[in-house]
Scaffold this active site. Structure first.
Site, PDB file in Angstrom:
ATOM      1  N   HIS A  16     -38.062   1.240 -28.995  1.00  0.00           N
ATOM      2  CA  HIS A  16     -36.836   0.598 -28.507  1.00  0.00           C
ATOM      3  C   HIS A  16     -36.328   1.363 -27.293  1.00  0.00           C
ATOM      4  O   HIS A  16     -36.669   1.008 -26.167  1.00  0.00           O
ATOM      5  CB  HIS A  16     -35.803   0.552 -29.630  1.00  0.00           C
ATOM      6  CG  HIS A  16     -34.528  -0.159 -29.282  1.00  0.00           C
ATOM      7  ND1 HIS A  16     -34.363  -0.971 -28.197  1.00  0.00           N
ATOM      8  CD2 HIS A  16     -33.329  -0.192 -29.943  1.00  0.00           C
ATOM      9  CE1 HIS A  16     -33.131  -1.467 -28.184  1.00  0.00           C
ATOM     10  NE2 HIS A  16     -32.483  -0.999 -29.232  1.00  0.00           N
ATOM     11  N   HIS A  28     -42.357  -7.381 -24.827  1.00  0.00           N
ATOM     12  CA  HIS A  28     -40.976  -7.538 -25.301  1.00  0.00           C
ATOM     13  C   HIS A  28     -40.957  -8.588 -26.406  1.00  0.00           C
ATOM     14  O   HIS A  28     -41.703  -9.562 -26.350  1.00  0.00           O
ATOM     15  CB  HIS A  28     -40.062  -8.001 -24.153  1.00  0.00           C
ATOM     16  CG  HIS A  28     -38.619  -7.716 -24.425  1.00  0.00           C
ATOM     17  ND1 HIS A  28     -37.830  -8.567 -25.155  1.00  0.00           N
ATOM     18  CD2 HIS A  28     -37.843  -6.667 -24.101  1.00  0.00           C
ATOM     19  CE1 HIS A  28     -36.618  -8.055 -25.253  1.00  0.00           C
ATOM     20  NE2 HIS A  28     -36.592  -6.894 -24.625  1.00  0.00           N
ATOM     21  N   ASP A  33     -37.877  -0.731 -19.261  1.00  0.00           N
ATOM     22  CA  ASP A  33     -38.244   0.687 -19.327  1.00  0.00           C
ATOM     23  C   ASP A  33     -39.326   1.087 -18.346  1.00  0.00           C
ATOM     24  O   ASP A  33     -39.610   2.275 -18.178  1.00  0.00           O
ATOM     25  CB  ASP A  33     -38.692   1.033 -20.750  1.00  0.00           C
ATOM     26  CG  ASP A  33     -37.504   1.056 -21.687  1.00  0.00           C
ATOM     27  OD1 ASP A  33     -37.542   0.378 -22.723  1.00  0.00           O
ATOM     28  OD2 ASP A  33     -36.516   1.720 -21.340  1.00  0.00           O
TER      29      ASP A  33
HETATM   30  C1  SDX Z   1     -36.494  -2.376 -25.234  1.00  0.00           C
HETATM   31  O1  SDX Z   1     -34.905  -6.028 -28.099  1.00  0.00           O
HETATM   32  C2  SDX Z   1     -34.534  -5.715 -26.928  1.00  0.00           C
HETATM   33  O2  SDX Z   1     -33.864  -6.467 -26.231  1.00  0.00           O
HETATM   34  C3  SDX Z   1     -34.980  -4.342 -26.487  1.00  0.00           C
HETATM   35  C4  SDX Z   1     -34.562  -3.932 -25.090  1.00  0.00           C
HETATM   36  C5  SDX Z   1     -33.084  -3.835 -24.960  1.00  0.00           C
HETATM   37  O3  SDX Z   1     -32.575  -3.944 -23.827  1.00  0.00           O
HETATM   38  O4  SDX Z   1     -32.432  -3.555 -25.998  1.00  0.00           O
HETATM   39  O5  SDX Z   1     -35.046  -4.858 -24.118  1.00  0.00           O
HETATM   40  C6  SDX Z   1     -35.101  -2.543 -24.758  1.00  0.00           C
HETATM   41  O6  SDX Z   1     -36.677  -1.998 -26.366  1.00  0.00           O
HETATM   42  C7  SDX Z   1     -37.612  -2.760 -24.321  1.00  0.00           C
HETATM   43  C8  SDX Z   1     -38.999  -2.530 -25.004  1.00  0.00           C
HETATM   44  C9  SDX Z   1     -39.353  -1.047 -24.875  1.00  0.00           C
HETATM   45  N1  SDX Z   1     -40.576  -0.744 -25.670  1.00  0.00           N
HETATM   46  C10 SDX Z   1     -41.759  -0.610 -25.072  1.00  0.00           C
HETATM   47  O7  SDX Z   1     -41.973  -0.760 -23.861  1.00  0.00           O
HETATM   48  C11 SDX Z   1     -42.848  -0.176 -26.053  1.00  0.00           C
HETATM   49  C12 SDX Z   1     -44.131  -0.957 -25.738  1.00  0.00           C
HETATM   50  N2  SDX Z   1     -43.890  -2.349 -26.113  1.00  0.00           N
HETATM   51  C13 SDX Z   1     -44.395  -2.785 -27.401  1.00  0.00           C
HETATM   52  O8  SDX Z   1     -44.328  -1.823 -28.419  1.00  0.00           O
HETATM   53  C14 SDX Z   1     -43.917  -4.175 -27.777  1.00  0.00           C
HETATM   54  O9  SDX Z   1     -44.084  -4.976 -26.675  1.00  0.00           O
HETATM   55  C15 SDX Z   1     -42.526  -4.368 -28.334  1.00  0.00           C
HETATM   56  C16 SDX Z   1     -42.253  -3.507 -29.506  1.00  0.00           C
HETATM   57  C17 SDX Z   1     -41.511  -4.126 -27.274  1.00  0.00           C
HETATM   58  C18 SDX Z   1     -42.415  -5.832 -28.757  1.00  0.00           C
HETATM   59  O10 SDX Z   1     -43.426  -6.023 -29.635  1.00  0.00           O
HETATM   60  P1  SDX Z   1     -43.556  -7.317 -30.576  1.00  0.00           P
HETATM   61  O11 SDX Z   1     -42.731  -8.439 -30.119  1.00  0.00           O
HETATM   62  O12 SDX Z   1     -43.392  -6.887 -31.987  1.00  0.00           O
HETATM   63  O13 SDX Z   1     -45.024  -7.711 -30.210  1.00  0.00           O
HETATM   64  P2  SDX Z   1     -46.270  -7.237 -31.027  1.00  0.00           P
HETATM   65  O14 SDX Z   1     -46.252  -5.742 -31.197  1.00  0.00           O
HETATM   66  O15 SDX Z   1     -46.355  -8.082 -32.246  1.00  0.00           O
HETATM   67  O16 SDX Z   1     -47.465  -7.573 -30.005  1.00  0.00           O
HETATM   68  C19 SDX Z   1     -47.892  -8.933 -29.823  1.00  0.00           C
HETATM   69  C20 SDX Z   1     -49.232  -8.813 -29.098  1.00  0.00           C
HETATM   70  C21 SDX Z   1     -50.183  -7.809 -29.769  1.00  0.00           C
HETATM   71  O17 SDX Z   1     -51.504  -8.187 -29.422  1.00  0.00           O
HETATM   72  P3  SDX Z   1     -52.394  -8.958 -30.543  1.00  0.00           P
HETATM   73  O18 SDX Z   1     -52.436  -8.036 -31.769  1.00  0.00           O
HETATM   74  O19 SDX Z   1     -51.677 -10.264 -30.819  1.00  0.00           O
HETATM   75  O20 SDX Z   1     -53.750  -9.125 -29.878  1.00  0.00           O
HETATM   76  O21 SDX Z   1     -49.000  -8.290 -27.781  1.00  0.00           O
HETATM   77  C22 SDX Z   1     -49.620  -7.015 -27.666  1.00  0.00           C
HETATM   78  C23 SDX Z   1     -49.896  -6.513 -29.074  1.00  0.00           C
HETATM   79  O22 SDX Z   1     -50.978  -5.630 -29.086  1.00  0.00           O
HETATM   80  N3  SDX Z   1     -48.682  -6.124 -26.996  1.00  0.00           N
HETATM   81  C24 SDX Z   1     -49.031  -5.168 -26.145  1.00  0.00           C
HETATM   82  C25 SDX Z   1     -47.828  -4.550 -25.767  1.00  0.00           C
HETATM   83  N4  SDX Z   1     -46.801  -5.132 -26.405  1.00  0.00           N
HETATM   84  C26 SDX Z   1     -47.333  -6.100 -27.166  1.00  0.00           C
HETATM   85  N5  SDX Z   1     -50.235  -4.775 -25.677  1.00  0.00           N
HETATM   86  C27 SDX Z   1     -50.242  -3.743 -24.801  1.00  0.00           C
HETATM   87  N6  SDX Z   1     -49.126  -3.085 -24.405  1.00  0.00           N
HETATM   88  C28 SDX Z   1     -47.913  -3.473 -24.856  1.00  0.00           C
HETATM   89  N7  SDX Z   1     -46.838  -2.830 -24.457  1.00  0.00           N
END
Ligand code: SDX
Length: 387
Positions: A231, A270, A324
């Site tokens: 997050h 996201h 981020d």
């Molecule tokens: C913030 O909620 C908010 O509004 C948050 C925020 C705010 O202002 O409050 O916007 C701030 O938290 C921004 C996000 C910061 N976090 C990161 O950058 C960490 C990296 N991101 C991921 O961990 C992920 O994208 C999340 C946690 C942010 C969201 O994940 P989801 O919606 O639970 O998606 P998921 O993990 O189920 O992934 C879906 C697919 C997967 O692939 P498959 O298994 O379907 O093949 O997308 C892929 C994931 O592997 N994927 C990514 C990825 N994020 C998702 N692949 C590579 N890199 C990534 N960052």
């Protein structure tokens, strides 16, 4: 009828409450498909260009842009609340520079310490809730700046009541008043982080205040949730990734290898945005100037390659830069140490946490979802000698 006893996997439900509706709100709206963000209907692009953090805080709290007089009253109230008790400075000085102490733990504890010094912290009224919201939003900047200085072995710098909120934060953290560009960029950073729908930390705040716990407890809940790397902590890790890559010659091979290994790339993806995060685009527009000033253009060159390849490879899956990805490059180039990125994120987001908390209290019902029980039933108690 809600099934609450079933076999594991028998009942389907969205993990992480994905897509579940928590409440109605008039605060922030995130259009994940179009990649748009609005605070009470006004686009984040307009607010980043024309507004200030104080004005955005007013907009989120009162659902309207303030008149000149209304803004000046909020501004004065925020300035009068800036100072924090000596005991909190002492705690920060004593603990923040401790090895391996995460500044979000210090921020969480320092905000919690404010409550016993605030005689009005337990008052239960809407006026009290709004007043505590203003106090805490103002003081988060003072606490975060003091943490940043203590980590460098420096004494805190007390608030300057003549400076606007963002400029005062930079003054307290960097040790001297900054120029217009830096102060404007700090204001934009706080505006961009102020609110973002029902994210994990805002939801945590809502759950706490829905029990009629005090506003400090609600904000401590928000800080605790934001501390997690999925997050709030992603900005720090995105910078570590740029460092690990080192220079642009390595960037393409590094990111292709990471994607092949299905690594989660920090600063991308996201839960709601399946398009470019508008906040990342706004920060990118400032990144050129701030990295030129700081001589850190190489970070921007590496980031641009990472972005290009990630969109080429994963854009079709809705994976784009989020807030981020560029915030780390921008804050590092402003002279902010990485461990302070997430406390600064919290210093912006506290406006949203507290505005949503006040909205919750206006039409409150305690949050109490349910589990589906998939454990054994009708189990007899076995005395310990027979186990
Ligand atoms: C913030 O909620 C908010 O509004 C948050 C925020 C705010 O202002 O409050 O916007 C701030 O938290 C921004 C996000 C910061 N976090 C990161 O950058 C960490 C990296 N991101 C991921 O961990 C992920 O994208 C999340 C946690 C942010 C969201 O994940 P989801 O919606 O639970 O998606 P998921 O993990 O189920 O992934 C879906 C697919 C997967 O692939 P498959 O298994 O379907 O093949 O997308 C892929 C994931 O592997 N994927 C990514 C990825 N994020 C998702 N692949 C590579 N890199 C990534 N960052």
């Amino acid at each position: 009828m809600t099934i609450i006893v079933a076999k594991p996997g028998e009942v389907q439900f969205p993990k992480g409450l994905e897509g579940a509706i928590a409440r109605e709100t008039t605060k922030g709206y995130v259009d994940g498909k179009q990649g748009k963000l609005y605070y009470h209907g006004i686009s984040i692009e307009e607010l980043a260009e024309h507004s200030t953090y104080e004005e955005v805080f007013y907009l989120l709290m009162y659902d309207k842009l303030p008149s000149k007089e209304e803004l000046s009253i909020l501004d004065m109230r925020m300035r009068q609340y800036r100072e924090i008790p000596d005991a909190v400075y002492e705690f920060i000085k004593d603990r923040a520079s401790g090895y391996n102490v995460h500044p979000m733990s210090v921020l969480r504890t320092a905000v919690s310490m404010l409550a016993p010094f605030d005689d009005a912290s337990e008052e239960q009224s809407m006026a009290a809730a709004e007043r505590e919201a203003i106090k805490i939003t103002s003081r988060m900047a003072t606490i975060t700046a003091a943490i940043g200085r203590a980590r460098r072995g420096l004494a805190p710098i007390h608030p300057d009541f003549n400076l606007p909120h963002a400029a005062n934060f930079l003054y307290m953290y960097l040790g001297e008043e900054q120029d217009d560009f830096m102060n404007r960029l700090m204001d934009v950073l706080l505006i961009l982080h102020a609110d973002h729908g029902c994210n994990a930390s805002t939801f945590a705040t809502l759950v706490v205040v829905s029990t009629l716990a005090d506003m400090y407890s609600g904000v401590v809940g928000g800080i605790s949730a934001l501390k997690g790397p999925l997050h709030g902590g992603a900005n720090e890790r995105a910078m570590a990734m740029l460092d690990e890559i080192g220079d642009e010659e390595n960037a393409e091979a590094w990111i292709l290898d990471a994607i092949a290994k299905k690594k989660k790339i920090m600063g991308f993806g996201h839960r709601v945005y399946k398009a470019y995060d508008p906040r990342a685009r706004i920060l990118h527009s400032y990144a050129e100037e701030i990295t030129r000033r700081a001589g850190t253009e190489h970070w921007l060159r590496i980031a641009s390659i990472i972005e290009r390849v990630m969109i080429e490879k994963l854009g079709a899956k809705g994976i784009f830069p989020n807030v981020d990805f560029y915030s780390g490059t921008v804050m590092s180039s402003m002279g902010v140490e990485r461990k302070l990125f997430t406390p600064i994120f919290a210093t912006g987001r506290v406006a949203g946490w507290t505005a949503h908390a006040v909205e919750q209290l206006k039409d409150n019902r305690i949050y109490r979802p349910r589990f589906i029980y998939v454990g054994p039933v009708n189990v007899a108690y076995t005395p310990i000698d027979e186990r």
